[in-house]
Design an enzyme around this catalytic site. Structure first.
Site, PDB file in Angstrom:
ATOM      1  CD  GLU A 103      -3.931  79.714 -35.124  1.00 36.70           C
ATOM      2  OE1 GLU A 103      -3.029  80.142 -35.866  1.00 36.70           O
ATOM      3  OE2 GLU A 103      -4.085  78.507 -34.865  1.00 36.70           O
TER       4      GLU A 103
ATOM      5  CB  CYS B 221      -2.631  72.807 -36.839  1.00 39.95           C
ATOM      6  SG  CYS B 221      -2.034  73.964 -35.608  1.00 39.95           S
TER       7      CYS B 221
HETATM    8  C1  UGA Z   1      -0.612  75.147 -39.962  1.00 38.56           C
HETATM    9  C2  UGA Z   1      -1.086  76.148 -41.027  1.00 38.56           C
HETATM   10  O1  UGA Z   1      -0.094  76.269 -42.064  1.00 38.56           O
HETATM   11  C3  UGA Z   1      -1.352  77.516 -40.422  1.00 38.56           C
HETATM   12  O2  UGA Z   1      -1.882  78.400 -41.403  1.00 38.56           O
HETATM   13  C4  UGA Z   1      -2.382  77.342 -39.290  1.00 38.56           C
HETATM   14  O3  UGA Z   1      -2.663  78.566 -38.645  1.00 38.56           O
HETATM   15  C5  UGA Z   1      -1.831  76.370 -38.265  1.00 38.56           C
HETATM   16  O4  UGA Z   1      -1.572  75.109 -38.912  1.00 38.56           O
HETATM   17  C6  UGA Z   1      -2.864  76.198 -37.179  1.00 38.56           C
HETATM   18  O5  UGA Z   1      -3.947  75.677 -37.467  1.00 38.56           O
HETATM   19  O6  UGA Z   1      -2.640  76.697 -36.079  1.00 38.56           O
HETATM   20  P1  UGA Z   1       1.721  74.643 -38.739  1.00 38.56           P
HETATM   21  O7  UGA Z   1       1.042  73.521 -38.036  1.00 38.56           O
HETATM   22  O8  UGA Z   1       2.610  75.542 -37.948  1.00 38.56           O
HETATM   23  O9  UGA Z   1       0.648  75.610 -39.470  1.00 38.56           O
HETATM   24  O10 UGA Z   1       2.620  73.972 -39.860  1.00 38.56           O
HETATM   25  P2  UGA Z   1       2.780  74.048 -41.442  1.00 38.56           P
HETATM   26  O11 UGA Z   1       3.852  74.974 -41.810  1.00 38.56           O
HETATM   27  O12 UGA Z   1       1.471  74.245 -42.096  1.00 38.56           O
HETATM   28  O13 UGA Z   1       3.286  72.545 -41.725  1.00 38.56           O
HETATM   29  C7  UGA Z   1       2.464  71.427 -41.380  1.00 38.56           C
HETATM   30  C8  UGA Z   1       3.131  70.135 -41.822  1.00 38.56           C
HETATM   31  O14 UGA Z   1       3.138  70.022 -43.235  1.00 38.56           O
HETATM   32  C9  UGA Z   1       4.585  69.995 -41.374  1.00 38.56           C
HETATM   33  O15 UGA Z   1       4.781  68.657 -40.949  1.00 38.56           O
HETATM   34  C10 UGA Z   1       5.374  70.306 -42.638  1.00 38.56           C
HETATM   35  O16 UGA Z   1       6.644  69.724 -42.684  1.00 38.56           O
HETATM   36  C11 UGA Z   1       4.447  69.741 -43.706  1.00 38.56           C
HETATM   37  N1  UGA Z   1       4.598  70.361 -45.033  1.00 38.56           N
HETATM   38  C12 UGA Z   1       4.283  71.677 -45.222  1.00 38.56           C
HETATM   39  C13 UGA Z   1       5.024  69.587 -46.110  1.00 38.56           C
HETATM   40  O17 UGA Z   1       5.315  68.372 -45.975  1.00 38.56           O
HETATM   41  N2  UGA Z   1       5.098  70.166 -47.351  1.00 38.56           N
HETATM   42  C14 UGA Z   1       4.785  71.468 -47.558  1.00 38.56           C
HETATM   43  O18 UGA Z   1       4.872  71.920 -48.718  1.00 38.56           O
HETATM   44  C15 UGA Z   1       4.375  72.239 -46.470  1.00 38.56           C
END
Ligand code: UGA
Length: 428
Positions: free
Chosen positions: A148, A257
């Protein structure tokens, strides 16, 4: 005519997958081991905050295509496809713990219909499809890897409008049968072997984490040389080979994740004889980032947080979710608490401090109550509504006009005009 599908595990991934597959016209039964959860879901009550999911669950129940049962063995008897959507937590040595998946496979094996396909959705190390096959003890059942790529908060939209569908199987027919389940979606579909599919998931998460650590490291460079990281990212992002997605600086990455998957990939590589120094560096930069933000907050209150009151906006690991797992905000808060700080926090998705991860933090339901009398305001999660909060009211209530904006979210000029000291990430 939809297919008959069972989903094992109704967490973020399982529930979203089940509700979306029912929306696509399949008949879906979701199993969980927690009786209260199964009862609540059967009434259409969704226990997590996920945009659009409540509506899809209710739609599925009303159409008769989505139901919930207690126990995996009660879900699998008459279905052709079984999705395993179970947790793969980080084990003591950093590797993923597969016991939930292995136990479920052993349980359901004897109950599966002849020729059924078992689909691994959980993030699992290379070789897990074979491990599941062994536990099933069913020569007639194929195991397919179908990772996923759902982000919490936008999981429904990510499912229904995917960038790609990845299917890994040694059996072309089984892989195509799984691909056909997504026939209603417009997405490129990659059919490959199980090891490659499993690796694609880890590689994607590790690469995204690398982008974020890169921009956080660049933010440190920007601070040192007097550049503004927001402009640097904007300038980089115009290059189509780079793009600007996932280059937003912040307090470090967290959630359920990236932390576990990055550690697991380091371990997978190491076990296979490769030292993944780059990824270790990515993880180290992330840990450093938590420390850098804690230090900014400390400096904003004069060099020591002992006895100081820190107002925090944002506790979840990112905006638009109520998930606190591995939240950078909580990591940073606990660092400050260990140094003697008091913390008063507001988060739109956290209504009280009952979660054990919030022990010692005073959780309030009004953003202005959080800042009342505080020595600094720290913004740790990127909730959009923070941008709309009344900064004059904040100025009137806060004890010391200092802001550490770890998401570069607030209006820096407006804050400065109100007499605040402002410290962001990669810009001052
Ligand atoms: C992440 C991946 O983006 C999904 O594609 C994947 O399916 C999922 O893990 C998983 O393995 O199930 P998610 O954990 O929901 O999704 O969160 P993200 O939106 O990726 O953000 C992760 C972290 O990075 C958060 O703490 C967010 O604040 C941080 N982040 C994200 C940043 O600091 N900068 C960014 O530009 C993007």
């Amino acid at each position: 005519m939809g297919s008959n599908i069972a989903i094992i595990g109704t967490g973020y991934v399982g529930l979203t997958t089940g509700a979306c597959l029912a929306h696509l016209g399949h008949n879906v039964v979701c199993a969980d081991v927690v009786p209260e959860k199964v009862e609540a879901l059967s009434r259409g009550e969704v226990p997590i905050l996920e945009a659009g999911l409540d509506e899809l669950v209710i739609e599925g129940i009303e159409s008769g295509r989505l139901s919930f049962v207690l126990g995996a063995t009660n879900a699998v008897a008459d279905v052709d496809f079984i999705y395993l959507c179970l947790p793969t937590p980080q084990g003591a040595d950093g590797a993923a713990d597969l016991s939930f998946i292995q136990d479920a496979a052993a349980d359901i094996g004897p109950h599966l219909k002849a020729g059924a396909v078992v689909i691994n959705k959980s993030t699992v190390p290379v070789g897990s499809a074979n491990e599941v096959a062994k536990k099933l003890e069913r020569a007639d059942v194929h195991v397919v890897s179908n990772p996923e790529f759902l982000r919490e908060g936008t999981a429904v939209s990510d499912f229904l409008h995917p960038d790609r569908v990845v299917i890994g199987s040694d059996d072309r027919v089984a892989a195509q049968r799984v691909a056909d389940l997504y026939a209603g979606l417009e997405a490129p579909t990659l059919i490959t072997d199980p090891a490659s599919a499993e690796t694609i998931k880890y590689a994607s998460n590790a690469f995204l984490a690398t982008k974020i650590s890169f921009v956080n490291a660049m933010a440190a460079v920007c601070e040192a040389v007097g550049a503004d990281v927001n402009d640097v990212v904007a300038g980089m992002g115009f290059d189509k080979r780079i793009g600007s997605a996932f280059l937003v600086p912040g307090p470090g990455w967290g959630g359920s994740c990236f932390p576990k998957d990055s550690h697991a990939l380091v371990r997978i590589a190491e076990n296979a004889g490769y030292q993944f120094g780059l990824l270790r560096g990515v993880i180290a930069v992330n840990e450093e980032q938590f420390g850098r933000v804690a230090k900014k907050i400390t400096q904003a209150v004069g060099g020591s947080v002992e006895g100081k009151c820190i107002a925090v906006w944002g506790l979840t690991f990112k905006a638009r979710t109520d998930d606190l797992r591995d939240s950078p905000a909580i990591n940073i808060i606990h660092r400050l608490r260990e140094l003697g700080a008091q913390v008063k926090a507001y988060d739109p998705a956290v209504l009280d401090g009952s979660d054990s991860r919030l022990a010692g933090i005073e959780v309030v339901t009004d953003p202005y109550d959080a800042v009342a009398g505080a020595d600094v305001l720290a913004v740790l999660t990127e909730w959009d509504e923070f941008k709309t909060f009344d900064l004059e009211q904040v100025a009137g209530k806060i004890g010391n006009k200092a802001v550490v904006d770890a998401r570069n979210l607030l209006d820096r000029e407006a804050l400065k005009a109100l007499g605040f000291s402002y410290d962001g990430i990669g810009r001052s």
